[in-house]
Design a protein around this motif. Structure first.
Motif, PDB file in Angstrom:
ATOM      1  N   SER A  11      -4.897  -1.617   8.708  1.00 52.17           N
ATOM      2  CA  SER A  11      -4.037  -0.787   7.864  1.00 52.17           C
ATOM      3  C   SER A  11      -4.607  -0.689   6.464  1.00 52.17           C
ATOM      4  O   SER A  11      -4.576  -1.645   5.689  1.00 52.17           O
ATOM      5  N   PRO A  12      -5.178   0.464   6.144  1.00 51.19           N
ATOM      6  CA  PRO A  12      -5.704   0.692   4.799  1.00 51.19           C
ATOM      7  C   PRO A  12      -4.560   0.874   3.799  1.00 51.19           C
ATOM      8  O   PRO A  12      -3.447   1.225   4.194  1.00 51.19           O
ATOM      9  N   ARG A 281     -12.662  -2.189   0.598  1.00 50.12           N
ATOM     10  CA  ARG A 281     -11.725  -2.548   1.672  1.00 50.12           C
ATOM     11  C   ARG A 281     -10.431  -1.742   1.644  1.00 50.12           C
ATOM     12  O   ARG A 281      -9.712  -1.710   2.634  1.00 50.12           O
ATOM     13  N   CYS A 282     -10.112  -1.098   0.511  1.00 48.98           N
ATOM     14  CA  CYS A 282      -8.799  -0.435   0.415  1.00 48.98           C
ATOM     15  C   CYS A 282      -8.645   0.702   1.430  1.00 48.98           C
ATOM     16  O   CYS A 282      -7.535   1.019   1.835  1.00 48.98           O
ATOM     17  N   MET A 286      -7.184  -3.339   3.912  1.00 53.14           N
ATOM     18  CA  MET A 286      -6.558  -4.092   2.811  1.00 53.14           C
ATOM     19  C   MET A 286      -5.172  -4.623   3.186  1.00 53.14           C
ATOM     20  O   MET A 286      -4.758  -5.673   2.718  1.00 53.14           O
ATOM     21  N   GLY A 287      -4.457  -3.894   4.049  1.00 57.38           N
ATOM     22  CA  GLY A 287      -3.142  -4.377   4.506  1.00 57.38           C
ATOM     23  C   GLY A 287      -3.245  -5.744   5.152  1.00 57.38           C
ATOM     24  O   GLY A 287      -2.505  -6.683   4.811  1.00 57.38           O
ATOM     25  N   LEU A 317      -6.255  -1.471 -10.227  1.00 60.35           N
ATOM     26  CA  LEU A 317      -6.468  -2.359  -9.066  1.00 60.35           C
ATOM     27  C   LEU A 317      -5.203  -2.447  -8.226  1.00 60.35           C
ATOM     28  O   LEU A 317      -5.239  -2.352  -6.993  1.00 60.35           O
ATOM     29  N   LEU A 318      -4.062  -2.638  -8.906  1.00 66.45           N
ATOM     30  CA  LEU A 318      -2.800  -2.778  -8.179  1.00 66.45           C
ATOM     31  C   LEU A 318      -2.454  -1.501  -7.431  1.00 66.45           C
ATOM     32  O   LEU A 318      -1.976  -1.541  -6.298  1.00 66.45           O
ATOM     33  N   ALA A 319      -2.717  -0.351  -8.056  1.00 65.76           N
ATOM     34  CA  ALA A 319      -2.434   0.930  -7.381  1.00 65.76           C
ATOM     35  C   ALA A 319      -3.261   1.061  -6.088  1.00 65.76           C
ATOM     36  O   ALA A 319      -2.790   1.604  -5.092  1.00 65.76           O
ATOM     37  N   LEU A 320      -4.473   0.527  -6.111  1.00 63.40           N
ATOM     38  CA  LEU A 320      -5.358   0.647  -4.943  1.00 63.40           C
ATOM     39  C   LEU A 320      -4.944  -0.247  -3.786  1.00 63.40           C
ATOM     40  O   LEU A 320      -5.219   0.057  -2.629  1.00 63.40           O
ATOM     41  N   ILE A 321      -4.309  -1.384  -4.109  1.00 66.64           N
ATOM     42  CA  ILE A 321      -3.989  -2.309  -3.017  1.00 66.64           C
ATOM     43  C   ILE A 321      -2.526  -2.190  -2.560  1.00 66.64           C
ATOM     44  O   ILE A 321      -2.096  -2.898  -1.670  1.00 66.64           O
TER      45      ILE A 321
END
Length: 323
Positions: A11-12, A281-282, A286-287, A317-321
């Motif tokens: 899960s991306p 990895r996002c 990343m999930g 960074l937080l928005a991406l993960i």
């Protein structure tokens, strides 16, 4: 959900944006960078919510509309880690990997963690595409650079992985697995001095499901895990490389969770490593990595990043993960 290169569900956290409009995004970015001050929030809002291919489209639309290079503009408007992160997001992934490998191999000393993180975890297809990008960008083959910048058993492992000849079927042959497990035992714990070439041959060529079976058989024969044998029998970079392969076979998201943890724990953050892991990895898994992170370290990856980074860099960074 999508299938990762090794066939399991992933899960991306960054997926193609539904109402994608490259022209509107290009206009938003232009507005964010025009005049005094930069609107970093708007930049994050666009770039962290589009996948890599969409970002490439935005860049080409930007050039069409304004006759300007989006990446150059972003570079002149941003600085520090935020600039590094955004520039990484804007590069096509094969080129980004190639650049990271090239940086790891050139300069003083070789950064083995990058080589291990990429070559020990990628599928044949991914390695082949990265090799093509490498050669196109640096006019040298990745293999040649690995040959000249690494040495000993580690060099052999890296060159073997670089060949991208792993069996990628999902066939499991139990008797062959028992035979390989015995071979590994003979090559390692049962002899004086270790026969690295056996470890190399088996860990580089067998498919992931078969390796899981081999490790199971190894445990059945010896009563302990193969990791323990590698810890005791090897040292230095070759040990790190073999352990990375074993960890990836057993728990791939767990391996990447550990890499993320290592990039932030201790004194100072290894931002290059953190950026590389998040950016690459996002769009893949990343999930799962976030779940593995919580299980391992009893703290969410979000909290860890929040405690470790600051400003717009942290927000991006937080928005991406966050899916």
């Amino acid at each position: 959900m999508s299938h990762g290169s090794y066939g399991y569900q992933t899960s991306p956290t960054v997926v193609p944006y539904d109402g994608f409009d490259a022209r509107a995004d290009a206009e938003t970015l232009r507005k964010a960078m025009k005049g005094f001050g930069t609107d970093e929030k708007a930049i994050i809002h666009v770039l962290a919510n589009r996948n890599n291919l969409q970002r490439q489209e935005i860049a080409s639309q930007f050039k069409t509309l304004y006759g300007k290079d989006l990446i150059k503009d972003l570079k002149s408007e941003l600085s520090g880690n935020m600039e590094k992160l955004v520039l990484a997001l804007m590069m096509p992934l094969p080129q980004f990997y190639a650049k990271e490998l090239h940086d790891a191999l050139s300069g003083l000393g070789t950064d083995e963690t990058v080589l291990i993180e990429v070559l020990c975890t990628m599928s044949n297809h991914e390695i082949s595409i990265i090799k093509q990008a490498y050669e196109a960008m640096f006019r040298k083959t990745l293999e040649d650079d690995l040959m000249s910048d690494t040495s000993g058993n580690f060099k052999r492992l890296m060159v073997s992985l670089c060949c991208a000849n792993r069996d990628e079927s999902f066939n499991v042959d139990q008797s062959a697995a028992m035979e390989d497990a015995r071979q590994l035992l003979q090559a390692g714990e049962l002899r004086f001095g270790t026969d690295e070439s056996t470890f190399n041959a088996i860990l580089v060529q067998r498919n992931m499901a078969q390796l899981q079976q081999i490790f199971k058989e190894y445990h059945n024969i010896t009563g302990h895990d193969i990791d323990e044998a590698i810890e005791n029998e090897f040292s230095g970079d070759i040990k790190k490389g073999l352990l990375a392969i074993v960890k990836c076979v057993k728990n791939r998201p767990g391996f990447f969770a550990e890499q993320l943890y290592k990039s932030m724990k201790g004194l100072g953050t290894d931002d290059n490593r953190l950026i590389r892991l998040v950016v690459t990895r996002c769009e893949v898994d990343m999930g799962e990595i976030k779940n593995a992170f919580v299980q391992c370290y009893k703290e969410s990856l979000e909290d860890f990043i929040s405690g470790d980074c600051s400003g717009h860099y942290k927000k991006c960074l937080l928005a991406l993960i966050q899916s």
